[in-house]
Design a protein around this motif. Structure first.
Motif, PDB file in Angstrom:
ATOM      1  N   GLU A   1       7.243   6.915  -7.521  1.00 13.43           N
ATOM      2  CA  GLU A   1       7.416   8.316  -7.141  1.00 13.43           C
ATOM      3  C   GLU A   1       8.560   8.991  -7.895  1.00 13.43           C
ATOM      4  O   GLU A   1       8.474  10.172  -8.209  1.00 13.43           O
ATOM      5  CB  GLU A   1       7.682   8.432  -5.636  1.00 13.43           C
ATOM      6  N   ALA A   2       9.641   8.284  -8.138  1.00 10.12           N
ATOM      7  CA  ALA A   2      10.843   8.891  -8.708  1.00 10.12           C
ATOM      8  C   ALA A   2      11.383   7.998  -9.816  1.00 10.12           C
ATOM      9  O   ALA A   2      10.917   6.866 -10.012  1.00 10.12           O
ATOM     10  CB  ALA A   2      11.901   9.078  -7.623  1.00 10.12           C
TER      11      ALA A   2
ATOM     12  N   LYS B   1       9.786  18.744 -13.406  1.00  6.06           N
ATOM     13  CA  LYS B   1       9.359  19.865 -14.245  1.00  6.06           C
ATOM     14  C   LYS B   1      10.553  20.727 -14.662  1.00  6.06           C
ATOM     15  O   LYS B   1      10.557  21.324 -15.741  1.00  6.06           O
ATOM     16  CB  LYS B   1       8.341  20.713 -13.476  1.00  6.06           C
ATOM     17  N   ASN B   2      11.569  20.751 -13.830  1.00  8.56           N
ATOM     18  CA  ASN B   2      12.772  21.527 -14.114  1.00  8.56           C
ATOM     19  C   ASN B   2      13.875  20.688 -14.751  1.00  8.56           C
ATOM     20  O   ASN B   2      15.033  21.107 -14.795  1.00  8.56           O
ATOM     21  CB  ASN B   2      13.266  22.215 -12.836  1.00  8.56           C
ATOM     22  N   GLY B   3      13.505  19.499 -15.258  1.00  5.45           N
ATOM     23  CA  GLY B   3      14.433  18.696 -16.053  1.00  5.45           C
ATOM     24  C   GLY B   3      15.371  17.791 -15.286  1.00  5.45           C
ATOM     25  O   GLY B   3      16.331  17.271 -15.863  1.00  5.45           O
ATOM     26  N   PHE B   4      15.118  17.584 -14.015  1.00  5.62           N
ATOM     27  CA  PHE B   4      15.994  16.738 -13.204  1.00  5.62           C
ATOM     28  C   PHE B   4      15.610  15.268 -13.312  1.00  5.62           C
ATOM     29  O   PHE B   4      14.435  14.934 -13.450  1.00  5.62           O
ATOM     30  CB  PHE B   4      15.919  17.144 -11.729  1.00  5.62           C
TER      31      PHE B   4
ATOM     32  N   ASN C   1      21.532  16.511 -18.069  1.00  4.82           N
ATOM     33  CA  ASN C   1      20.498  16.150 -17.112  1.00  4.82           C
ATOM     34  C   ASN C   1      21.095  16.145 -15.718  1.00  4.82           C
ATOM     35  O   ASN C   1      22.039  15.412 -15.428  1.00  4.82           O
ATOM     36  CB  ASN C   1      19.926  14.764 -17.414  1.00  4.82           C
ATOM     37  N   ARG C   2      20.509  16.964 -14.886  1.00  2.00           N
ATOM     38  CA  ARG C   2      20.976  17.010 -13.500  1.00  2.00           C
ATOM     39  C   ARG C   2      20.181  16.029 -12.658  1.00  2.00           C
ATOM     40  O   ARG C   2      19.061  15.661 -12.995  1.00  2.00           O
ATOM     41  CB  ARG C   2      20.821  18.417 -12.939  1.00  2.00           C
ATOM     42  N   LEU C   3      20.779  15.652 -11.552  1.00  2.33           N
ATOM     43  CA  LEU C   3      20.138  14.745 -10.610  1.00  2.33           C
ATOM     44  C   LEU C   3      19.560  15.537  -9.447  1.00  2.33           C
ATOM     45  O   LEU C   3      20.178  16.492  -8.968  1.00  2.33           O
ATOM     46  CB  LEU C   3      21.146  13.735 -10.052  1.00  2.33           C
ATOM     47  N   ALA C   4      18.400  15.124  -8.987  1.00  2.09           N
ATOM     48  CA  ALA C   4      17.820  15.604  -7.732  1.00  2.09           C
ATOM     49  C   ALA C   4      17.663  14.377  -6.852  1.00  2.09           C
ATOM     50  O   ALA C   4      16.850  13.493  -7.141  1.00  2.09           O
ATOM     51  CB  ALA C   4      16.485  16.291  -7.958  1.00  2.09           C
ATOM     52  N   ILE C   5      18.491  14.300  -5.836  1.00  2.00           N
ATOM     53  CA  ILE C   5      18.481  13.163  -4.920  1.00  2.00           C
ATOM     54  C   ILE C   5      17.856  13.638  -3.622  1.00  2.00           C
ATOM     55  O   ILE C   5      18.276  14.652  -3.053  1.00  2.00           O
ATOM     56  CB  ILE C   5      19.918  12.655  -4.652  1.00  2.00           C
ATOM     57  N   ILE C   6      16.839  12.941  -3.149  1.00  3.20           N
ATOM     58  CA  ILE C   6      16.267  13.285  -1.855  1.00  3.20           C
ATOM     59  C   ILE C   6      16.381  12.098  -0.919  1.00  3.20           C
ATOM     60  O   ILE C   6      16.208  10.945  -1.317  1.00  3.20           O
ATOM     61  CB  ILE C   6      14.811  13.794  -1.948  1.00  3.20           C
ATOM     62  N   THR C   7      16.703  12.410   0.318  1.00  2.00           N
ATOM     63  CA  THR C   7      16.792  11.379   1.343  1.00  2.00           C
ATOM     64  C   THR C   7      15.450  11.281   2.059  1.00  2.00           C
ATOM     65  O   THR C   7      14.744  12.283   2.207  1.00  2.00           O
ATOM     66  CB  THR C   7      17.897  11.699   2.359  1.00  2.00           C
ATOM     67  N   VAL C   8      15.120  10.078   2.480  1.00  2.00           N
ATOM     68  CA  VAL C   8      13.886   9.827   3.222  1.00  2.00           C
ATOM     69  C   VAL C   8      14.247   8.930   4.392  1.00  2.00           C
ATOM     70  O   VAL C   8      14.863   7.877   4.200  1.00  2.00           O
ATOM     71  CB  VAL C   8      12.821   9.134   2.334  1.00  2.00           C
ATOM     72  N   GLY C   9      13.871   9.334   5.595  1.00  2.00           N
ATOM     73  CA  GLY C   9      14.138   8.477   6.738  1.00  2.00           C
ATOM     74  C   GLY C   9      14.001   9.206   8.058  1.00  2.00           C
ATOM     75  O   GLY C   9      13.938  10.430   8.114  1.00  2.00           O
TER      76      GLY C   9
ATOM     77  N   ASP D   1       5.315  16.459  -4.260  1.00  2.00           N
ATOM     78  CA  ASP D   1       5.353  17.846  -4.740  1.00  2.00           C
ATOM     79  C   ASP D   1       6.776  18.232  -5.124  1.00  2.00           C
ATOM     80  O   ASP D   1       7.009  18.842  -6.174  1.00  2.00           O
ATOM     81  CB  ASP D   1       4.811  18.811  -3.679  1.00  2.00           C
ATOM     82  N   ASN D   2       7.732  17.882  -4.265  1.00  2.00           N
ATOM     83  CA  ASN D   2       9.140  18.175  -4.553  1.00  2.00           C
ATOM     84  C   ASN D   2       9.617  17.439  -5.799  1.00  2.00           C
ATOM     85  O   ASN D   2      10.238  18.032  -6.678  1.00  2.00           O
ATOM     86  CB  ASN D   2      10.029  17.794  -3.362  1.00  2.00           C
ATOM     87  N   ILE D   3       9.331  16.159  -5.879  1.00  2.00           N
ATOM     88  CA  ILE D   3       9.782  15.364  -7.022  1.00  2.00           C
ATOM     89  C   ILE D   3       9.199  15.904  -8.318  1.00  2.00           C
ATOM     90  O   ILE D   3       9.908  16.033  -9.324  1.00  2.00           O
ATOM     91  CB  ILE D   3       9.436  13.874  -6.805  1.00  2.00           C
ATOM     92  N   ASN D   4       7.910  16.229  -8.314  1.00  3.08           N
ATOM     93  CA  ASN D   4       7.288  16.787  -9.520  1.00  3.08           C
ATOM     94  C   ASN D   4       7.919  18.116  -9.913  1.00  3.08           C
ATOM     95  O   ASN D   4       8.101  18.401 -11.099  1.00  3.08           O
ATOM     96  CB  ASN D   4       5.777  16.918  -9.331  1.00  3.08           C
TER      97      ASN D   4
END
Length: 182
Positions: free
Chosen positions: A156-157, A99-102, A2-10, A92-95
């Motif tokens: 959201e995540a 969907k790609n297993g992250f 399982n890979r991680l998708a980390i997004i920054t917000v700020g 949209d990005n998180i979904n």
């Protein structure tokens, strides 16, 4: 794996890029995709293609291409470093990542306005990323007036970390590393 998708917000100068680079150094097999790099590249080499108004779709397309390549052609964890302040785009990005297993993680930089004002006042960062603004003060002022911004929530995540001070950065990195057993 399982890979991680980390997004920054700020907002600008909240520490998103510094955080992303520190995390990349400590999280094996990870890559930072920083939209400011794409803006600087476009401004340096493709100024004629930059839209004069409306969204900078060229920048977004380059960023999405980098994300798609990372997802489909590598086994890297993804650290997407840009403001991600619009909730619809963020979802949209998180979904897409889910969907790609992250496993999805939001790191929300919620620093006091005075800290941000002080940082932009004393910044040495290049303004080569700008399309319409003339200064980081102007960017921060515009970000303060945006109406479509919603603070991220845990709904959201898979994980949400809030950075309220510099001391929270290493704690968030440690918890992200723990998720991957690093």
């Amino acid at each position: 794996m399982n890979r991680l998708a980390i997004i920054t917000v700020g907002k600008t100068h909240s520490g998103k890029t510094t955080f992303a680079r520190k995390l990349e150094e400590q999280l094996p097999n990870s890559v930072v995709i920083d939209q400011d790099n794409h803006a600087e590249f476009i401004n340096a080499y493709y100024k004629k293609l930059i839209p004069s108004q409306g969204p900078n779709n060229l920048k977004y397309t380059i960023t999405q291409t980098m994300v798609d390549y990372t997802i489909k052609q590598t086994d890297y964890h993804l650290i997407k470093c840009n403001s991600n302040r619009n909730q619809k785009s963020r979802l949209d990005n998180i979904n897409y990542y889910k969907k790609n297993g992250f496993i999805t993680i939001i790191v929300y930089f919620n620093l006091p306005e005075q800290v941000l004002n002080d940082r932009v006042k004393h910044t040495k960062r290049s303004t080569n990323i700008f399309r319409t603004a003339s200064s980081f003060e102007e960017v921060l002022e515009r970000q303060g007036k945006e109406n479509d911004v919603k603070h991220p929530t845990l709904q959201e995540a898979d994980y949400l970390y809030e950075i309220k001070s510099n001391g929270d950065v290493q704690d968030a990195i440690a918890e992200i590393l723990e998720i991957k057993g690093v």
